[in-house]
Enzyme design. Sequence first.
Site, short mmCIF file in Angstrom:
data_model
loop_
_atom_site.label_atom_id
_atom_site.label_comp_id
_atom_site.label_asym_id
_atom_site.label_seq_id
_atom_site.Cartn_x
_atom_site.Cartn_y
_atom_site.Cartn_z
N LYS A 131 0.82 -1.22 0.00
CA LYS A 131 0.00 0.00 0.00
C LYS A 131 0.84 1.26 0.00
O LYS A 131 0.44 2.27 -0.59
CB LYS A 131 -1.01 0.00 1.14
CG LYS A 131 -0.48 -0.26 2.53
CD LYS A 131 -1.64 -0.34 3.52
CE LYS A 131 -1.14 -0.70 4.92
NZ LYS A 131 -0.76 -2.13 5.02
N THR A 132 2.01 1.25 0.63
CA THR A 132 2.86 2.44 0.62
C THR A 132 3.35 2.74 -0.79
O THR A 132 3.25 3.88 -1.28
CB THR A 132 4.06 2.28 1.57
OG1 THR A 132 3.59 2.16 2.92
CG2 THR A 132 5.01 3.46 1.47
N GLU A 175 -2.86 6.39 2.41
CA GLU A 175 -2.60 4.99 2.72
C GLU A 175 -3.55 4.60 3.85
O GLU A 175 -3.64 5.28 4.86
CB GLU A 175 -1.14 4.81 3.13
CG GLU A 175 -0.78 3.40 3.45
CD GLU A 175 0.71 3.22 3.66
OE1 GLU A 175 1.08 2.30 4.41
OE2 GLU A 175 1.50 3.99 3.08
#
Length: 472
Positions: A131-132, A175
Amino acid sequence: MQAYMGPLENQFNYRPSSGHCVYFIGIGGIGMSAIARILINEGCVVTGSDVRSSSLTSTLEKMGARINIKQDGSFMTSKTDVVVVSSAISEDNPDLKTARKLGIKVVKYSQILGSLMKEKRGIAISGTHGKTTTSAMISTILKTSGLDPTFVIGGEVPDIGGNSHLGKGNLFVAEACEYDRSFLNLAPQIGVITNIEEDHLDYYENIEKIIHAFGDFASLISKEGLLVVNNNDANVALAIQRAHCKVETYSLENASDWRGEIHSVNDGVTRFKIFRKDTFFDEFLLKIPGAHNVLNALAATAVCTYIGVEKDAMKAALASFNGANRRFQIVGVRKDVTIIDDYAHHPTEISVTLRAARGLYPGKRIWCVFQPHQYSRTRHLLKGFSRSFQNADKVIFADIYAARDSEYERAAMNSMKLCEETRAMGVDVRYIPHLCDITKELSFQVKPGDVVITMGAGDVGKVAYDLVSNLG
């Protein structure tokens, strides 16, 4: 262990405005510092505390924040309008106890994030892994395309100004972390689920409850919005059954709305084709390694196409994308030794990162220095961890980095147990408790041509930087 709760009945609607005094407990955290930066730029008076100084706290101080490198309750005043806490802060924290005593409003980081998102068109990127990088890719594409998004990312992205930015455009990229079900405080119009695996079992207890939480997240996406999901994940398939919006899928293996086909990998550059509904879309390239990053790029392409970004702008942004700090970050090359730092702290992340390293550096000796993160995570995922180091030639385990761990968890698990399990899998592994001793050992043992990768969500990156200094 924290109790698992059902769906949130309503979302939080408070957000600080210009002139408000906001105190962050744990201000040096990657997400907390990102929100603090945005609020400073909006005219809030930001103060806070943490247990140590860092580059993030230094940046905030340069922006005008006042920070106490203690959490003893002495820095907070009755003039504070609101206190923001991260999920890592417990009720016995002296700062938090002071806030309660003074009657100051206390809110979660994710609640403030959700309130900020409501003011714009929200894009929330969730998943156990990736996700980052996916958030960073989307933010980079949007920013270089001139759309000037606001973003909050769980990692430093130097090419676009760090881990957050207050943009003038109408897009807000965030995020979305699943721990503590905090991502359910968000209000996205566009969502991403990269994958769903067992993690944060100190909170969720089992995979079924994790899938249920992601199902809650999927149901948050507005009916007129879009949810982009990995089409090669059975857990994701279960979660999205509760989505009310349009869903688009992506994959490298399966027939999907967005399918990637890796064409070549040379000198760290991956060239791949993208097909949209089996029709050739275009050819892209990435200079960050690994098939998992091609998947992240597919998700980013799907989101940005939906927003209306031109194809050539996406291609250019991804081709120049250098990644986020601590995501396969090359810290330095000294005496022909390549030193890399990575955030991997879950068995799957370790495995795919070492696989990418083996593909990028064929024939070279790969050292992996791993600092386990959380006693509870290490205990719950012990077997998975023991099987994740097969692509490393030499492995060193440091002591476990504690976070939210109970006394029971600390007594039940240690790095020596992980070392024994991993050695039983045929891996050449040693246990060296302290980071400074690991650096000394590497300084004597590495040879020209070696690759050293430090891994973990704690402070293991010190080894990478100190080794660069020692070999310099």
